[in-house]
Scaffold this active site. Structure first.
Site, short mmCIF file in Angstrom:
data_model
loop_
_atom_site.label_atom_id
_atom_site.label_comp_id
_atom_site.label_asym_id
_atom_site.label_seq_id
_atom_site.Cartn_x
_atom_site.Cartn_y
_atom_site.Cartn_z
N ASP A 63 75.56 -9.51 -22.20
CA ASP A 63 75.18 -8.39 -23.34
C ASP A 63 74.00 -7.80 -23.10
O ASP A 63 72.95 -8.17 -23.41
CB ASP A 63 75.36 -9.12 -24.65
CG ASP A 63 75.13 -8.14 -25.77
OD1 ASP A 63 75.13 -6.97 -25.53
OD2 ASP A 63 75.10 -8.65 -27.12
N GLU A 143 48.29 -8.43 -4.30
CA GLU A 143 47.41 -9.64 -4.35
C GLU A 143 47.37 -9.85 -5.91
O GLU A 143 46.36 -9.48 -6.61
CB GLU A 143 46.15 -9.09 -3.85
CG GLU A 143 46.14 -9.09 -2.27
CD GLU A 143 44.68 -8.54 -1.78
OE1 GLU A 143 44.06 -8.30 -2.50
OE2 GLU A 143 44.69 -8.31 -0.54
N GLU A 145 46.30 -11.63 -9.21
CA GLU A 145 45.35 -12.48 -9.87
C GLU A 145 45.72 -12.99 -11.21
O GLU A 145 46.63 -12.51 -11.72
CB GLU A 145 44.13 -11.72 -9.99
CG GLU A 145 43.67 -11.16 -8.70
CD GLU A 145 42.22 -10.62 -8.85
OE1 GLU A 145 41.65 -10.16 -7.87
OE2 GLU A 145 42.03 -9.76 -9.87
N GLU A 200 38.94 -16.65 -7.92
CA GLU A 200 38.31 -15.50 -7.81
C GLU A 200 37.05 -15.30 -8.68
O GLU A 200 36.30 -16.37 -8.92
CB GLU A 200 39.23 -14.37 -8.87
CG GLU A 200 40.30 -13.74 -7.81
CD GLU A 200 39.60 -12.62 -6.94
OE1 GLU A 200 38.18 -12.25 -7.48
OE2 GLU A 200 40.14 -12.25 -5.90
N GLU A 207 43.64 -16.32 -7.14
CA GLU A 207 44.38 -15.39 -6.51
C GLU A 207 45.13 -16.22 -5.31
O GLU A 207 44.41 -17.04 -4.59
CB GLU A 207 43.51 -14.36 -5.81
CG GLU A 207 44.30 -13.32 -5.11
CD GLU A 207 43.39 -12.22 -4.37
OE1 GLU A 207 43.53 -11.99 -3.21
OE2 GLU A 207 42.87 -11.42 -5.12
N HIS A 256 46.02 -5.75 -6.62
CA HIS A 256 45.86 -4.71 -5.24
C HIS A 256 47.06 -4.73 -4.45
O HIS A 256 47.69 -5.77 -4.20
CB HIS A 256 44.61 -5.12 -4.27
CG HIS A 256 43.39 -5.13 -5.22
ND1 HIS A 256 42.43 -6.34 -4.96
CD2 HIS A 256 43.05 -4.82 -6.49
CE1 HIS A 256 41.46 -6.05 -5.70
NE2 HIS A 256 41.77 -5.29 -6.73
N ARG A 328 34.80 -0.74 -2.46
CA ARG A 328 35.87 -1.02 -3.32
C ARG A 328 35.86 -0.53 -4.68
O ARG A 328 36.46 -0.68 -5.39
CB ARG A 328 35.89 -2.52 -3.59
CG ARG A 328 36.36 -3.36 -2.16
CD ARG A 328 36.37 -4.63 -2.25
NE ARG A 328 36.99 -5.61 -1.28
CZ ARG A 328 36.56 -5.69 -0.03
NH1 ARG A 328 35.62 -5.26 0.40
NH2 ARG A 328 37.46 -6.40 0.72
N GLU A 346 45.45 0.26 0.55
CA GLU A 346 45.55 -0.47 -0.44
C GLU A 346 45.37 0.14 -1.71
O GLU A 346 44.27 0.85 -2.10
CB GLU A 346 44.46 -1.63 -0.28
CG GLU A 346 44.16 -2.52 -1.34
CD GLU A 346 42.80 -3.49 -1.36
OE1 GLU A 346 43.03 -4.61 -1.89
OE2 GLU A 346 42.13 -2.98 -0.43
N ARG A 348 44.27 -0.07 -5.44
CA ARG A 348 43.40 -1.20 -6.01
C ARG A 348 43.61 -1.18 -7.33
O ARG A 348 43.07 -1.99 -8.27
CB ARG A 348 41.97 -0.98 -5.68
CG ARG A 348 41.93 -1.23 -3.86
CD ARG A 348 40.44 -1.12 -3.66
NE ARG A 348 39.42 -1.94 -4.53
CZ ARG A 348 39.29 -3.51 -4.50
NH1 ARG A 348 40.06 -3.92 -3.20
NH2 ARG A 348 38.46 -4.25 -4.94
#
Length: 457
Positions: A63, A143, A145, A200, A207, A256, A328, A346, A348
């Site tokens: 359903d 990645e 976390e 982390e 992670e 990430h 970063r 990447e 982030r």
């Protein structure tokens, strides 16, 4: 409706027959047929294992009106068609009395016999089809976390952590290392290839990274990953959460996401050894497309009110629309690559509360739009953008992501490339659900407000 699980001679496909054989070999008595709703919540229909052949040839009805964002009550019958490549035995069940297994399903519209446009997995498949038409396949590696919290005496989640570990700490500070080990064993039993795991930055935060794969398999794996982490944590009387910012004033959880395109010849379309950054023009255009559409993408990759408690300067989460090969603080990073096949970008800013199918679809469509339009990536920012004042950010032409979910939804509706990428069904339903979520948040009164104002005014 012709099922991909049926061979041309009318029998089962090789993949489907292999699943039936494995069900017998591993004493599987129940199958969980899994799919996700628009918000990314994993749903399942459980059937006896002897229904597997029927599931492959005819599908299993359910359903759809009871699923968030699927269909209206008057058009509720939907059909699940399992993908045999996703068969895996669940690692947390006692197998002496019979095992349980899961398969991830595509959702079909029973009225047309065609794939249901509101199925997030179908939305990602459409993005991958667009890439295929342009001569590319898409690989991705997230990645995700998560936090591990203690439960109270009644089994409810708290925000108390059982460790005092920090980035890459070892036991005894990282008291959850045994839990991570059991989670990894469980994931490996389900076919994951684990690259690494670590504690982390924040207390209780972890992670676990798994291998690069094609984008559809990777999106499937994200849903499976979240399910396994929660189930095995519960066996240790812990609550695992992928909420982006469960504790104020410390680092939140991100996801990430590494992405690259490969050509039909198997070459990495993102690699150019003659370039300063080892990035091809294709990669830079793809990157430029993501930066161009980043505000709208954020509504999909960071889809909760809480997501924007993570996206603030100072806690490693990027909020500035820029890219870098070194630091970063930028929205997109170019990681170092040992070999040409590993060249990638990447993103982030995504967080693990997102629907991985929709998030990957949004990123892919944005990048492909960059290639089609020849969008040039700006120069990389090699300085720490967090240290820039507003004047310097304006000098570099650096914009910021939306500050809240409402702003992100506004950006999504104003961006036809990303909005249309979600499809005629998912786009409006997604916006409707998120507008409601943001409105409910705006009219609520938080504990912070009570603590600050109740006795003052």
């Amino acid at each position: 409706m012709t099922s991909d699980n049926v061979a041309t001679d009318g029998g089962l496909s090789v993949e489907a027959q292999n699943v039936l054989d494995e069900i017998d070999e591993k004493n599987v008595d129940f199958l969980r047929l899994q799919f996700t709703d628009i918000l990314g919540t994993v749903k399942n229909v459980s059937v006896p294992a002897d229904q597997a052949e029927k599931a492959f040839t005819e599908g299993i009805y359910f359903d759809g009106s009871s699923i968030e964002g699927f269909v209206r009550i008057q058009e509720s019958d939907m059909r699940l068609m399992p993908d045999p490549r996703t068969f895996a035995v669940l690692p947390w069940r006692d197998r002496e009395s019979g095992a349980s297994a899961r398969m991830i399903c595509d959702v079909y519209d029973t009225s047309t016999g065609e794939p249901f446009e509101g199925d997030p997995r179908y939305v990602l498949k459409q993005a991958l089809e667009r890439a295929h038409e342009m001569g590319y396949t898409v690989n991705a590696a997230p990645e995700p976390e998560f936090f591990l919290f203690e439960e109270d005496d009644e089994g409810r989640a708290t925000t108390k952590t059982g460790d005092h570990g920090g980035y890459f700490d070892l036991a005894p500070k990282d008291l959850a290392s045994d839990v991570r080990r059991d989670i990894i064993y469980g994931l490996e039993e389900m076919g994951f290839e684990i690259e690494a795991s670590h504690h982390e930055v924040a207390r209780g935060q972890h992670e676990i990274n798994f291998e690069y794969d094609d984008a559809l398999t990777t999106a499937d794996n994200v849903g499976t990953f979240r399910t396994v982490v929660r189930a095995i944590a519960a066996q240790h009387d812990l609550h695992a959460t992928f909420m982006p910012k469960p504790i104020p004033k410390i680092n939140g959880s991100g996801m990430h996401t590494h992405i690259s395109l490969f050509t039909e010849d198997g070459d990495n379309a993102f690699h150019d050894g003659a370039d300063e950054f080892d990035l091809s023009e294709t990669a830079k255009q793809f990157l430029g497309g993501i930066l161009e559409h980043a505000p709208a993408i954020t509504a999909v990759t960071n889809p909760t009110v809480n997501s924007y408690k993570r996206l603030v300067p100072g806690y490693e989460a990027p909020v500035y629309v820029a890219w870098s090969d070194r630091n970063r603080s930028a929205l997109i990073r170019k990681p170092a690559a040992r070999i040409p096949a590993a060249s990638r970008i990447e993103a982030r800013f995504p967080d693990p509360s997102c629907n991985p199918y929709l998030a990957f679809a949004a990123l892919i469509h944005a990048g492909l739009d960059g290639i089609e339009k020849g969008i040039e990536a700006p120069d990389p920012i090699r300085e720490n953008i967090y240290e820039f004042d507003e004047e310097k950010r304006e000098e570099y032409g650096i914009e910021t992501l939306p500050e809240n979910l409402g702003g992100a939804i506004d950006a999504l509706e104003d961006d036809p490339v990303i909005y249309d990428a979600l499809g005629e069904h998912v786009g409006p339903k997604f916006v409707e659900a998120k507008r409601q979520e943001h409105t409910e948040y705006l009219v609520d009164v938080s504990q912070w407000e009570l603590d600050r104002y109740l006795e003052t005014f």
